[in-house]
Motif scaffolding. Structure first.
Motif, PDB file in Angstrom:
ATOM      1  N   ARG A 197       0.818  -1.217   0.000  1.00  0.00           N
ATOM      2  CA  ARG A 197       0.000   0.000   0.000  1.00  0.00           C
ATOM      3  C   ARG A 197       0.849   1.263   0.000  1.00  0.00           C
ATOM      4  O   ARG A 197       0.332   2.362  -0.216  1.00  0.00           O
ATOM      5  CB  ARG A 197      -0.942   0.007   1.198  1.00  0.00           C
ATOM      6  CG  ARG A 197      -0.263  -0.121   2.551  1.00  0.00           C
ATOM      7  CD  ARG A 197      -1.323  -0.287   3.645  1.00  0.00           C
ATOM      8  NE  ARG A 197      -0.775  -0.566   4.958  1.00  0.00           N
ATOM      9  CZ  ARG A 197      -0.438  -1.767   5.402  1.00  0.00           C
ATOM     10  NH1 ARG A 197      -0.599  -2.820   4.601  1.00  0.00           N
ATOM     11  NH2 ARG A 197       0.026  -1.949   6.616  1.00  0.00           N
ATOM     12  N   HIS A 198       2.169   1.105   0.218  1.00  0.00           N
ATOM     13  CA  HIS A 198       3.069   2.260   0.185  1.00  0.00           C
ATOM     14  C   HIS A 198       3.925   2.299  -1.074  1.00  0.00           C
ATOM     15  O   HIS A 198       4.717   3.231  -1.241  1.00  0.00           O
ATOM     16  CB  HIS A 198       3.982   2.236   1.414  1.00  0.00           C
ATOM     17  CG  HIS A 198       3.242   2.243   2.714  1.00  0.00           C
ATOM     18  ND1 HIS A 198       2.350   3.236   3.058  1.00  0.00           N
ATOM     19  CD2 HIS A 198       3.244   1.365   3.747  1.00  0.00           C
ATOM     20  CE1 HIS A 198       1.843   2.975   4.264  1.00  0.00           C
ATOM     21  NE2 HIS A 198       2.362   1.849   4.694  1.00  0.00           N
ATOM     22  N   GLY A 199       3.785   1.306  -1.940  1.00  0.00           N
ATOM     23  CA  GLY A 199       4.588   1.262  -3.157  1.00  0.00           C
ATOM     24  C   GLY A 199       5.408  -0.020  -3.236  1.00  0.00           C
ATOM     25  O   GLY A 199       5.213  -0.962  -2.456  1.00  0.00           O
ATOM     26  N   TRP A 200       6.341  -0.058  -4.192  1.00  0.00           N
ATOM     27  CA  TRP A 200       7.180  -1.244  -4.400  1.00  0.00           C
ATOM     28  C   TRP A 200       8.270  -1.333  -3.340  1.00  0.00           C
ATOM     29  O   TRP A 200       8.940  -0.346  -3.049  1.00  0.00           O
ATOM     30  CB  TRP A 200       7.832  -1.205  -5.784  1.00  0.00           C
ATOM     31  CG  TRP A 200       6.872  -1.361  -6.911  1.00  0.00           C
ATOM     32  CD1 TRP A 200       6.359  -0.367  -7.701  1.00  0.00           C
ATOM     33  CD2 TRP A 200       6.285  -2.587  -7.377  1.00  0.00           C
ATOM     34  NE1 TRP A 200       5.492  -0.888  -8.631  1.00  0.00           N
ATOM     35  CE2 TRP A 200       5.422  -2.248  -8.459  1.00  0.00           C
ATOM     36  CE3 TRP A 200       6.397  -3.915  -6.994  1.00  0.00           C
ATOM     37  CZ2 TRP A 200       4.697  -3.208  -9.153  1.00  0.00           C
ATOM     38  CZ3 TRP A 200       5.668  -4.874  -7.684  1.00  0.00           C
ATOM     39  CH2 TRP A 200       4.837  -4.524  -8.751  1.00  0.00           C
TER      40      TRP A 200
ATOM     41  N   ALA B 206      10.563   0.368   3.755  1.00  0.00           N
ATOM     42  CA  ALA B 206      11.094  -0.651   2.851  1.00  0.00           C
ATOM     43  C   ALA B 206      10.959  -0.263   1.392  1.00  0.00           C
ATOM     44  O   ALA B 206      11.631  -0.830   0.527  1.00  0.00           O
ATOM     45  CB  ALA B 206      10.387  -1.984   3.100  1.00  0.00           C
ATOM     46  N   THR B 207      10.112   0.711   1.086  1.00  0.00           N
ATOM     47  CA  THR B 207       9.959   1.144  -0.304  1.00  0.00           C
ATOM     48  C   THR B 207      11.076   2.079  -0.740  1.00  0.00           C
ATOM     49  O   THR B 207      11.194   2.364  -1.940  1.00  0.00           O
ATOM     50  CB  THR B 207       8.601   1.842  -0.508  1.00  0.00           C
ATOM     51  OG1 THR B 207       8.551   3.038   0.278  1.00  0.00           O
ATOM     52  CG2 THR B 207       7.455   0.924  -0.109  1.00  0.00           C
ATOM     53  N   VAL B 208      11.874   2.564   0.205  1.00  0.00           N
ATOM     54  CA  VAL B 208      12.941   3.503  -0.149  1.00  0.00           C
ATOM     55  C   VAL B 208      14.290   3.120   0.453  1.00  0.00           C
ATOM     56  O   VAL B 208      15.329   3.619   0.006  1.00  0.00           O
ATOM     57  CB  VAL B 208      12.592   4.942   0.306  1.00  0.00           C
ATOM     58  CG1 VAL B 208      11.388   5.462  -0.469  1.00  0.00           C
ATOM     59  CG2 VAL B 208      12.335   5.007   1.808  1.00  0.00           C
TER      60      VAL B 208
ATOM     61  N   ALA C 218      15.746  -1.456   5.498  1.00  0.00           N
ATOM     62  CA  ALA C 218      14.385  -1.710   5.948  1.00  0.00           C
ATOM     63  C   ALA C 218      13.736  -2.812   5.113  1.00  0.00           C
ATOM     64  O   ALA C 218      12.956  -3.624   5.634  1.00  0.00           O
ATOM     65  CB  ALA C 218      13.554  -0.430   5.871  1.00  0.00           C
ATOM     66  N   ALA C 219      14.051  -2.848   3.819  1.00  0.00           N
ATOM     67  CA  ALA C 219      13.507  -3.903   2.957  1.00  0.00           C
ATOM     68  C   ALA C 219      13.982  -5.274   3.428  1.00  0.00           C
ATOM     69  O   ALA C 219      13.195  -6.230   3.492  1.00  0.00           O
ATOM     70  CB  ALA C 219      13.908  -3.661   1.511  1.00  0.00           C
ATOM     71  N   ARG C 220      15.257  -5.391   3.773  1.00  0.00           N
ATOM     72  CA  ARG C 220      15.777  -6.662   4.280  1.00  0.00           C
ATOM     73  C   ARG C 220      15.141  -7.015   5.616  1.00  0.00           C
ATOM     74  O   ARG C 220      14.823  -8.185   5.880  1.00  0.00           O
ATOM     75  CB  ARG C 220      17.295  -6.585   4.405  1.00  0.00           C
ATOM     76  CG  ARG C 220      18.036  -6.418   3.077  1.00  0.00           C
ATOM     77  CD  ARG C 220      19.540  -6.501   3.278  1.00  0.00           C
ATOM     78  NE  ARG C 220      20.259  -6.120   2.075  1.00  0.00           N
ATOM     79  CZ  ARG C 220      20.811  -4.917   1.869  1.00  0.00           C
ATOM     80  NH1 ARG C 220      20.731  -3.993   2.820  1.00  0.00           N
ATOM     81  NH2 ARG C 220      21.444  -4.644   0.753  1.00  0.00           N
TER      82      ARG C 220
ATOM     83  N   PHE D 218      15.209   4.418  12.769  1.00  0.00           N
ATOM     84  CA  PHE D 218      15.385   5.736  12.154  1.00  0.00           C
ATOM     85  C   PHE D 218      14.735   5.765  10.770  1.00  0.00           C
ATOM     86  O   PHE D 218      14.043   6.722  10.406  1.00  0.00           O
ATOM     87  CB  PHE D 218      16.867   6.088  12.049  1.00  0.00           C
ATOM     88  CG  PHE D 218      17.120   7.408  11.372  1.00  0.00           C
ATOM     89  CD1 PHE D 218      16.934   8.604  12.058  1.00  0.00           C
ATOM     90  CD2 PHE D 218      17.525   7.463  10.045  1.00  0.00           C
ATOM     91  CE1 PHE D 218      17.145   9.821  11.426  1.00  0.00           C
ATOM     92  CE2 PHE D 218      17.742   8.676   9.406  1.00  0.00           C
ATOM     93  CZ  PHE D 218      17.544   9.864  10.116  1.00  0.00           C
ATOM     94  N   ALA D 219      14.957   4.686  10.002  1.00  0.00           N
ATOM     95  CA  ALA D 219      14.352   4.627   8.664  1.00  0.00           C
ATOM     96  C   ALA D 219      12.832   4.606   8.762  1.00  0.00           C
ATOM     97  O   ALA D 219      12.132   5.265   7.987  1.00  0.00           O
ATOM     98  CB  ALA D 219      14.853   3.379   7.932  1.00  0.00           C
TER      99      ALA D 219
END
Length: 452
Positions: free
Chosen positions: A97-100, A405-407, A411-413, A435-436
């Motif tokens: 819902r926040h993007g890829w 995680a989208t940027v 955070a993605a990991r 922080f992210a």
């Protein structure tokens, strides 16, 4: 060389959890009998007792590692038969819902193939053991023994109705989501089992397509996630063995995906992102759209019973059924059997050992259960208890991490680690991830204010 006792292990249910359990028992006993309702097919083909096998399955790397630890060589067999190892999040397109979600190299992965192939590969490995015997087309009628010890089970042949008492020193109940737990326990003189249920009305609609050069779906997994607090319409496409791919659309109560071809396509077009619609529009279907419903989170709290009979362990979906939309079922089953093996090795067969084993199996499902129900309880049409304050706080933090995680690759990991059960939710509580997450939240508020 190991020395085997003359004891007998009895496994009720010959699915993934049951066969892995049989393999564990065979390392400790002289012989193991597996009682299975179906007759196993030759090769990786559909089995009547696993109707959900026609739909998309994700085997998370955490579960694959557990399976490999239990039955070494199974992963290689799967890969040789056409399964694909997809690194997460580098080789997968995950739309939220926040993007890829940012693509980043990572050690976590998912194994993509049909459920039929997974079952076949495990079956081929496990049933090589001459100490394991399968009794097909048979089912459990009742457990033998009493509230202090289970000593076997009464088995019935499905074709003839003939019944037989099969005695055993160890009994593993792996009869899946349809297990009549209270009926079986009442016959032993045990009290009713307390149960937790969270039902969000999840439904699937799946179609298989041919992989060709135009669509090239074997390059990646694509997932479009629904908003759990909103319409919850989503879907996923992943590669299968045999140059095919599986596309499953999913929704919750009030937004169930249709199985009529035109409506199926329209549903895909209405998702938050058109990626799945675009893939199916250019692909060749290999069969009809198939639906599946009746999927809930259901957990008999076996770990909370005041007493537990010696000689019995409940595993797999019989011990904890999860909403399959969260893709944790096979992984939790494998983790539960890994806990069974480790606890049997440490506790042996002494007094109270079965209770300790059962509690270890239950703990193996804790992380996935929390993720699944806390997510589902956000849906407006859910049937279940209200979200606790702790769950609301955890969901809020998880949403911040998902936004980050989208940027942010770190955070993605972190998101992938929690989703795949490689690490617990507390793993995001590091300065870098926090922080992210907080920065992403501030950026989201600024964007909302600028739009206002």
């Amino acid at each position: 060389m190991p020395t085997f006792s003359g004891r007998h292990g009895l496994v009720l249910g010959g699915g993934l959890a049951g066969l892995l359990a049989a393999h564990v028992l065979a390392a400790r006993t002289g012989r193991v009998t597996v009682v299975e309702r179906d007759t196993y097919p030759d090769g990786p083909r559909a089995r009547k007792g696993v109707p959900q096998a026609r739909h998309t399955h994700l085997f998370l790397g955490t579960g694959v590692r557990a399976m490999e630890s239990l039955v070494p060589g199974t992963t290689a067999r799967l890969l040789a038969a056409g399964a694909r190892r997809v690194e997460m999040p580098a080789d997968a397109g995950v739309y939220t819902r926040h993007g890829w979600v940012t693509r980043a190299r990572h050690g976590e992965f998912i194994l993509c193939c049909s459920r039929d192939l997974v079952d076949w590969a495990v079956r081929e490995q496990v049933l090589r053991n001459e100490r394991i015997t399968v009794r097909p087309s048979s089912e459990v009628v009742s457990l033998a023994g009493d509230a202090t010890r289970v000593t076997g089970a009464v088995i019935q042949e499905r074709g003839t109705g003939k019944r037989e008492l099969v005695e055993a020193d160890h009994v593993v109940l792996a009869t899946g989501r349809s297990t009549r737990m209270d009926d079986l326990f009442e016959q032993l003189g045990l009290p009713p089992v307390p149960e937790e249920v969270v039902d969000v009305g999840t439904a699937y609609a799946t179609r298989i397509y041919r992989a060709d050069q135009a669509t090239d779906p074997l390059a990646s997994v694509v997932s479009v996630a629904g908003d759990p607090a909103g319409s919850a319409m989503g879907g996923v496409v992943l590669p299968l063995e045999g140059d095919r791919w599986s596309l499953t659309l999913m929704g919750m109560r009030g937004t169930e995906p249709p199985v009529e071809e035109g409506e199926f396509t329209a549903y895909a077009k209405a998702l938050a992102h058109p990626a799945l619609y675009e893939l199916m529009s250019d692909a060749t279907p290999l069969g009809p759209v198939r639906g599946f419903r009746g999927m809930v989170n259901r957990r008999p709290r076996l770990d909370r019973l005041p007493a537990w009979p010696e000689g019995l362990v409940v595993v797999g979906d019989a011990a904890c059924t999860l909403n399959p939309a969260h893709a944790h079922g096979m992984t939790v089953a494998a983790l539960g059997i890994l806990a069974l093996r480790e606890r049997l090795a440490s506790r042996g067969d002494g007094p109270g050992s079965a209770r300790h084993v059962q509690r270890a199996v239950s703990r193996a499902a804790d992380g996935a259960w929390t993720q699944s129900v806390n997510d589902d309880l956000q849906h407006p049409a859910v049937v279940g208890p209200p979200l606790s304050a702790a769950a609301r706080l955890g969901n809020a933090l998880g949403d911040r991490v998902l936004r980050a995680a989208t940027v942010d690759p770190h955070a993605a990991r972190a998101f992938v680690d929690v989703f795949t059960l490689a690490r617990g939710p507390a793993s995001v509580l590091t300065p870098r991830i926090l922080f992210a997450a907080l920065s992403a939240g501030r950026r989201g508020r600024k964007r909302a204010e600028s739009r206002g």
